[in-house]
Scaffold this motif. Structure first.
Motif, PDB file in Angstrom:
ATOM      1  N   VAL A   1      76.453 -23.338 -46.777  1.00 38.02           N
ATOM      2  CA  VAL A   1      75.417 -24.361 -46.763  1.00 38.02           C
ATOM      3  C   VAL A   1      74.083 -23.662 -46.543  1.00 38.02           C
ATOM      4  O   VAL A   1      74.038 -22.445 -46.350  1.00 38.02           O
ATOM      5  CB  VAL A   1      75.686 -25.459 -45.698  1.00 38.02           C
ATOM      6  CG1 VAL A   1      76.982 -26.184 -45.989  1.00 38.02           C
ATOM      7  CG2 VAL A   1      75.726 -24.890 -44.304  1.00 38.02           C
ATOM      8  N   ASP A   2      72.990 -24.426 -46.561  1.00 34.60           N
ATOM      9  CA  ASP A   2      71.684 -23.773 -46.523  1.00 34.60           C
ATOM     10  C   ASP A   2      70.923 -23.896 -45.206  1.00 34.60           C
ATOM     11  O   ASP A   2      69.774 -23.502 -45.139  1.00 34.60           O
ATOM     12  CB  ASP A   2      70.815 -24.258 -47.688  1.00 34.60           C
ATOM     13  CG  ASP A   2      70.578 -25.757 -47.655  1.00 34.60           C
ATOM     14  OD1 ASP A   2      70.957 -26.428 -46.684  1.00 34.60           O
ATOM     15  OD2 ASP A   2      70.011 -26.268 -48.641  1.00 34.60           O
ATOM     16  N   SER A   3      71.571 -24.416 -44.145  1.00 40.82           N
ATOM     17  CA  SER A   3      70.846 -24.503 -42.877  1.00 40.82           C
ATOM     18  C   SER A   3      71.802 -24.673 -41.701  1.00 40.82           C
ATOM     19  O   SER A   3      72.915 -25.192 -41.850  1.00 40.82           O
ATOM     20  CB  SER A   3      69.870 -25.682 -42.896  1.00 40.82           C
ATOM     21  OG  SER A   3      70.573 -26.912 -42.804  1.00 40.82           O
ATOM     22  N   ALA A   4      71.328 -24.252 -40.541  1.00 40.78           N
ATOM     23  CA  ALA A   4      72.092 -24.435 -39.307  1.00 40.78           C
ATOM     24  C   ALA A   4      72.275 -25.917 -39.011  1.00 40.78           C
ATOM     25  O   ALA A   4      73.318 -26.334 -38.492  1.00 40.78           O
ATOM     26  CB  ALA A   4      71.393 -23.727 -38.150  1.00 40.78           C
ATOM     27  N   ASP A   5      71.284 -26.735 -39.337  1.00 38.39           N
ATOM     28  CA  ASP A   5      71.404 -28.177 -39.106  1.00 38.39           C
ATOM     29  C   ASP A   5      72.562 -28.779 -39.894  1.00 38.39           C
ATOM     30  O   ASP A   5      73.297 -29.629 -39.391  1.00 38.39           O
ATOM     31  CB  ASP A   5      70.098 -28.899 -39.459  1.00 38.39           C
ATOM     32  CG  ASP A   5      68.998 -28.642 -38.440  1.00 38.39           C
ATOM     33  OD1 ASP A   5      69.308 -28.245 -37.289  1.00 38.39           O
ATOM     34  OD2 ASP A   5      67.822 -28.837 -38.793  1.00 38.39           O
ATOM     35  N   LYS A   6      72.754 -28.343 -41.133  1.00 33.96           N
ATOM     36  CA  LYS A   6      73.870 -28.848 -41.935  1.00 33.96           C
ATOM     37  C   LYS A   6      75.204 -28.376 -41.362  1.00 33.96           C
ATOM     38  O   LYS A   6      76.194 -29.107 -41.403  1.00 33.96           O
ATOM     39  CB  LYS A   6      73.727 -28.427 -43.391  1.00 33.96           C
ATOM     40  CG  LYS A   6      72.658 -29.210 -44.128  1.00 33.96           C
ATOM     41  CD  LYS A   6      72.608 -28.845 -45.590  1.00 33.96           C
ATOM     42  CE  LYS A   6      71.495 -29.605 -46.292  1.00 33.96           C
ATOM     43  NZ  LYS A   6      71.343 -29.190 -47.690  1.00 33.96           N
TER      44      LYS A   6
ATOM     45  N   LYS B   1      75.814 -27.798 -38.167  1.00 33.79           N
ATOM     46  CA  LYS B   1      76.045 -28.644 -36.988  1.00 33.79           C
ATOM     47  C   LYS B   1      76.541 -30.022 -37.401  1.00 33.79           C
ATOM     48  O   LYS B   1      77.480 -30.559 -36.802  1.00 33.79           O
ATOM     49  CB  LYS B   1      74.754 -28.767 -36.174  1.00 33.79           C
ATOM     50  CG  LYS B   1      74.342 -27.471 -35.518  1.00 33.79           C
ATOM     51  CD  LYS B   1      72.966 -27.621 -34.856  1.00 33.79           C
ATOM     52  CE  LYS B   1      72.458 -26.277 -34.389  1.00 33.79           C
ATOM     53  NZ  LYS B   1      71.064 -26.349 -33.906  1.00 33.79           N
TER      54      LYS B   1
ATOM     55  N   TYR C   1      75.482 -17.416 -39.248  1.00 37.88           N
ATOM     56  CA  TYR C   1      75.550 -18.594 -38.383  1.00 37.88           C
ATOM     57  C   TYR C   1      76.683 -19.458 -38.906  1.00 37.88           C
ATOM     58  O   TYR C   1      76.742 -19.735 -40.115  1.00 37.88           O
ATOM     59  CB  TYR C   1      74.221 -19.356 -38.446  1.00 37.88           C
ATOM     60  CG  TYR C   1      74.117 -20.484 -37.452  1.00 37.88           C
ATOM     61  CD1 TYR C   1      73.501 -20.275 -36.219  1.00 37.88           C
ATOM     62  CD2 TYR C   1      74.617 -21.736 -37.738  1.00 37.88           C
ATOM     63  CE1 TYR C   1      73.400 -21.316 -35.290  1.00 37.88           C
ATOM     64  CE2 TYR C   1      74.524 -22.769 -36.816  1.00 37.88           C
ATOM     65  CZ  TYR C   1      73.912 -22.557 -35.601  1.00 37.88           C
ATOM     66  OH  TYR C   1      73.812 -23.573 -34.675  1.00 37.88           O
TER      67      TYR C   1
ATOM     68  N   CYS D   1      75.902 -20.132 -42.925  1.00 34.85           N
ATOM     69  CA  CYS D   1      74.698 -19.765 -43.661  1.00 34.85           C
ATOM     70  C   CYS D   1      74.221 -18.431 -43.122  1.00 34.85           C
ATOM     71  O   CYS D   1      74.654 -17.992 -42.048  1.00 34.85           O
ATOM     72  CB  CYS D   1      73.602 -20.834 -43.543  1.00 34.85           C
ATOM     73  SG  CYS D   1      72.848 -20.993 -41.922  1.00 34.85           S
TER      74      CYS D   1
ATOM     75  N   GLN E   1      70.975 -16.552 -41.786  1.00 39.73           N
ATOM     76  CA  GLN E   1      69.625 -16.772 -41.293  1.00 39.73           C
ATOM     77  C   GLN E   1      68.866 -15.469 -41.267  1.00 39.73           C
ATOM     78  O   GLN E   1      69.436 -14.406 -41.074  1.00 39.73           O
ATOM     79  CB  GLN E   1      69.671 -17.363 -39.876  1.00 39.73           C
ATOM     80  CG  GLN E   1      70.350 -18.710 -39.800  1.00 39.73           C
ATOM     81  CD  GLN E   1      70.384 -19.239 -38.397  1.00 39.73           C
ATOM     82  OE1 GLN E   1      70.606 -18.517 -37.446  1.00 39.73           O
ATOM     83  NE2 GLN E   1      70.132 -20.534 -38.262  1.00 39.73           N
ATOM     84  N   SER E   2      67.554 -15.559 -41.472  1.00 38.59           N
ATOM     85  CA  SER E   2      66.770 -14.322 -41.413  1.00 38.59           C
ATOM     86  C   SER E   2      66.214 -14.114 -40.029  1.00 38.59           C
ATOM     87  O   SER E   2      66.188 -14.913 -39.196  1.00 38.59           O
ATOM     88  CB  SER E   2      65.632 -14.294 -42.383  1.00 38.59           C
ATOM     89  OG  SER E   2      65.348 -15.485 -43.013  1.00 38.59           O
TER      90      SER E   2
END
Length: 124
Positions: free
Chosen positions: A72-77, A79, A105, A121, A123-124
């Motif tokens: 996926v493309d974000s930590a929020d997704k 979670k 992550y 995902c 993360q940078s």
């Protein structure tokens, strides 16, 4: 390189409902189905995830060490997906958070049949 992954199920209707709701969190929908299988994806041209009743008629079982990783493309997704899996009756295998020092992550969970999945995902 990966075209699709299938997970065996002994509870086809429950597994279908689990994945319909879970994978909608990341924009996936049913892209193919039959009496013995359902596949979800974001596009027929992208890798997909499916459930299947084993062809040999034997009970489905969980592979030890096997896991499906959903990018996926974000930590929020991540979670949200982890929380949704647990709300749908899945079990926790490691909550959302960084793993190692490379920007990886992830969160880990099992579906209703015990198949292990993760969402991740970079993360940078």
């Amino acid at each position: 390189m990966i075209g699709y992954v299938t997970l065996g199920t002994n509870h086809f209707e429950q597994a279908a409902a689990f994945y319909d709701t879970l994978l909608a969190e990341i924009g996936a929908r049913r892209i193919m189905e039959g009496e013995q299988f359902i596949a979800w994806g974001v596009s027929p041209a992208k890798p997909s995830l499916g459930i299947i009743k084993p062809f040999n008629g034997q009970p489905a079982c969980v592979g030890n060490g096997s896991m499906v990783a959903l990018v996926v493309d974000s930590a929020d997704k991540i979670k949200a997906l982890h929380a949704k899996a647990l709300a749908l009756g899945g079990s926790d295998e490691g909550g959302p958070g960084p793993r190692g020092t490379s920007g990886f992550y992830a969160a880990y969970f099992r579906d209703l049949d015990g198949n292990k999945l993760n969402a991740f995902c970079m993360q940078s």
